[in-house]
Design an enzyme around this catalytic site. Structure first.
Site, PDB file in Angstrom:
ATOM      1  CB  ALA A  37      -0.802   0.000   1.039  1.00 59.32           C
ATOM      2  CB  THR A  78      -5.500   1.329   8.623  1.00 60.73           C
ATOM      3  OG1 THR A  78      -5.332   2.359   9.609  1.00 60.73           O
ATOM      4  CG2 THR A  78      -6.405   1.873   7.395  1.00 60.73           C
ATOM      5  CE1 TYR A 101      -2.458   3.880   4.351  1.00 53.93           C
ATOM      6  CE2 TYR A 101      -3.715   4.497   6.381  1.00 53.93           C
ATOM      7  CZ  TYR A 101      -3.003   3.711   5.814  1.00 53.93           C
ATOM      8  OH  TYR A 101      -2.568   2.403   6.263  1.00 53.93           O
TER       9      TYR A 101
HETATM   10  N1  LIG Z   1       2.303   0.202  10.106  1.00 61.51           N
HETATM   11  C1  LIG Z   1       1.437   0.332  10.840  1.00 61.51           C
HETATM   12  O1  LIG Z   1       1.104   0.707  11.911  1.00 61.51           O
HETATM   13  C2  LIG Z   1       0.036  -0.127  10.076  1.00 61.51           C
HETATM   14  C3  LIG Z   1      -1.017   0.619  10.638  1.00 61.51           C
HETATM   15  C4  LIG Z   1      -2.286   0.217   9.975  1.00 61.51           C
HETATM   16  C5  LIG Z   1      -2.376  -0.422   8.758  1.00 61.51           C
HETATM   17  N2  LIG Z   1      -1.177  -0.932   8.137  1.00 61.51           N
HETATM   18  C6  LIG Z   1      -1.096  -1.627   6.984  1.00 61.51           C
HETATM   19  O2  LIG Z   1      -0.171  -2.441   6.956  1.00 61.51           O
HETATM   20  C7  LIG Z   1       0.451  -2.891   5.648  1.00 61.51           C
HETATM   21  C8  LIG Z   1       2.151  -2.844   5.869  1.00 61.51           C
HETATM   22  O3  LIG Z   1       2.422  -1.426   6.458  1.00 61.51           O
HETATM   23  P1  LIG Z   1       3.769  -1.060   6.745  1.00 61.51           P
HETATM   24  O4  LIG Z   1       3.869   0.046   8.023  1.00 61.51           O
HETATM   25  O5  LIG Z   1       4.688  -2.149   6.585  1.00 61.51           O
HETATM   26  O6  LIG Z   1       3.951  -0.108   5.310  1.00 61.51           O
HETATM   27  P2  LIG Z   1       5.138   0.301   4.371  1.00 61.51           P
HETATM   28  O7  LIG Z   1       6.445  -0.070   5.203  1.00 61.51           O
HETATM   29  O8  LIG Z   1       4.762   1.395   3.641  1.00 61.51           O
HETATM   30  O9  LIG Z   1       5.220  -1.014   3.463  1.00 61.51           O
HETATM   31  C9  LIG Z   1       4.275  -1.056   2.296  1.00 61.51           C
HETATM   32  C10 LIG Z   1       4.987  -1.945   1.202  1.00 61.51           C
HETATM   33  O10 LIG Z   1       4.164  -1.895   0.230  1.00 61.51           O
HETATM   34  C11 LIG Z   1       5.066  -2.169  -0.813  1.00 61.51           C
HETATM   35  N3  LIG Z   1       4.188  -1.932  -2.174  1.00 61.51           N
HETATM   36  C12 LIG Z   1       3.551  -0.878  -2.328  1.00 61.51           C
HETATM   37  N4  LIG Z   1       3.117  -1.091  -3.767  1.00 61.51           N
HETATM   38  C13 LIG Z   1       3.188  -2.167  -4.008  1.00 61.51           C
HETATM   39  C14 LIG Z   1       2.711  -3.321  -5.177  1.00 61.51           C
HETATM   40  N5  LIG Z   1       2.015  -2.694  -6.197  1.00 61.51           N
HETATM   41  N6  LIG Z   1       3.514  -4.531  -5.211  1.00 61.51           N
HETATM   42  C15 LIG Z   1       4.236  -4.971  -4.154  1.00 61.51           C
HETATM   43  N7  LIG Z   1       4.600  -4.040  -3.021  1.00 61.51           N
HETATM   44  C16 LIG Z   1       4.068  -2.929  -3.087  1.00 61.51           C
HETATM   45  C17 LIG Z   1       5.964  -0.920  -0.768  1.00 61.51           C
HETATM   46  O11 LIG Z   1       6.952  -1.060  -1.542  1.00 61.51           O
HETATM   47  P3  LIG Z   1       8.094   0.500  -1.898  1.00 61.51           P
HETATM   48  O12 LIG Z   1       8.592   0.766  -0.492  1.00 61.51           O
HETATM   49  O13 LIG Z   1       8.995  -0.138  -2.949  1.00 61.51           O
HETATM   50  O14 LIG Z   1       7.116   1.374  -2.277  1.00 61.51           O
HETATM   51  C18 LIG Z   1       6.206  -0.804   0.693  1.00 61.51           C
HETATM   52  O15 LIG Z   1       7.539  -1.748   0.941  1.00 61.51           O
HETATM   53  C19 LIG Z   1      -0.181  -1.620   4.555  1.00 61.51           C
HETATM   54  O16 LIG Z   1      -1.270  -2.157   3.923  1.00 61.51           O
HETATM   55  C20 LIG Z   1      -0.578  -0.709   5.639  1.00 61.51           C
HETATM   56  O17 LIG Z   1      -1.523   0.196   5.114  1.00 61.51           O
HETATM   57  C21 LIG Z   1       0.173  -0.394   8.780  1.00 61.51           C
END
Ligand SMILES: NC(=O)c1ccc[n+]([C@@H]2O[C@H](COP(=O)([O-])OP(=O)(O)OC[C@H]3O[C@@H](n4cnc5c(N)ncnc54)[C@H](OP(=O)(O)O)[C@@H]3O)[C@@H](O)[C@H]2O)c1
Length: 260
Positions: A37, A78, A101
């Site tokens: 995402a 989320t 978002y």
């Molecule tokens: N961390 C939190 O506290 C939290 C809270 C609520 C929800 N979430 C959800 O949990 C998930 C992971 O969160 P995170 O914190 O780990 O986010 P993150 O660090 O931004 O990781 C998201 C990853 O998705 C990859 N991505 C984006 N588009 C893609 C595609 N088309 N194909 C393959 N990979 C793709 C990005 O790659 P690039 O780096 O190359 O762009 C990035 O590595 C997300 O869906 C987020 O909405 C997280």
């Protein structure tokens, strides 16, 4: 990939024919966990097309893959699907995202539930824990505190959530998948904290006296995207189905031996 690890393989859901994509035909997945995402909330507000592509379109492509392989889909959503007026939230509470978002995550989770029978939506928030890339908020704080560098942070005192250890999310997802559960689960551990208090716990644990945390309110941050203030999850549905499952807390996390 912004934060690759030595176990990362390439797969871009927006370019299913990319020659570097991991070979799913050979792997024949039973389950696809789609975490991809665009998660930079303020950037999403100013770049809604890119946000749509990386959050909604990429979920549509993951759905297509699930249909192709007959796989179940796990989607990480989320508390930003809510407006933050009445948190912590239950699964059935009325959604009302305040920013791009949140709207795109909601659209993606609804598509997942409609299109892939048996899929799971895990709504999570404030994820922390040990990860090779060390990029989550708590892990970054720990790293800075271990390095002993002085720093100052202004943190919102009015944004509440239920921080959760990524390891607990993985354990929970495993249980739900093994039991063929489906639908939405709000993931809550044992903490309900504002952002300032979360950081304060971490700083206090390390006994740092060269770090200044200043509590502020969200409007003074002048962020592009409106934030839901009182967020997080109740977690009653999962707790009722799995009364023996023990979530850890931020204190448990801090009381471990941190690798240097
Ligand atoms: N961390 C939190 O506290 C939290 C809270 C609520 C929800 N979430 C959800 O949990 C998930 C992971 O969160 P995170 O914190 O780990 O986010 P993150 O660090 O931004 O990781 C998201 C990853 O998705 C990859 N991505 C984006 N588009 C893609 C595609 N088309 N194909 C393959 N990979 C793709 C990005 O790659 P690039 O780096 O190359 O762009 C990035 O590595 C997300 O869906 C987020 O909405 C997280």
């Amino acid at each position: 990939m912004g934060y690759p690890t030595d176990r990362t393989v390439y797969f871009n859901t927006l370019e299913l024919e990319h020659p570097d994509n991991y070979d799913l035909d050979a792997f024949q997945p039973d389950v696809i966990v789609h975490c991809g995402a665009l998660t930079w909330v303020d950037y999403c507000e100013e770049n809604p097309e890119e946000s749509y592509l990386k959050t909604v379109q990429s979920a549509k492509e993951a759905i297509r893959l699930c249909k192709k392989y007959g796989a179940r889909l796990v989607y990480t959503s989320t508390d930003y699907v809510f407006d933050g007026t009445q948190g912590p939230y239950r699964e059935e509470d009325v959604v009302n995202p305040l920013n791009v978002y949140g709207r795109h995550k909601l659209e993606a989770e609804q598509l997942v539930l409609q299109e892939v029978p048996g899929s799971l939506v895990l709504r999570i928030t404030n994820v922390y824990g040990n990860e090779i890339r060390g990029k989550n908020f708590v892990a970054r704080l720990v790293k800075q505190l271990q390095a002993g560098v002085a720093f100052e942070l202004q943190l919102p005192y009015d944004q509440y959530a239920t921080p959760v250890n990524a390891y607990d999310i993985a354990r929970m997802a495993y249980r739900l998948l093994a039991d063929k559960k489906s639908g939405i689960y709000g993931v809550a551990s044992t903490d309900f904290l504002n952002r300032y208090h979360l950081a304060h716990k971490v700083v206090r644990h390390f006994g740092a006296n060269n770090v200044t945390l200043t509590p502020i309110d969200t409007p003074s941050l002048n962020q592009a995207a409106t934030r839901p203030l009182i967020g997080g999850f109740v977690g009653l549905k999962f707790a009722t189905e799995y009364p023996e499952f023990a979530f850890t807390s931020i204190n448990d996390y801090l009381n471990q031996e941190f690798p240097q």
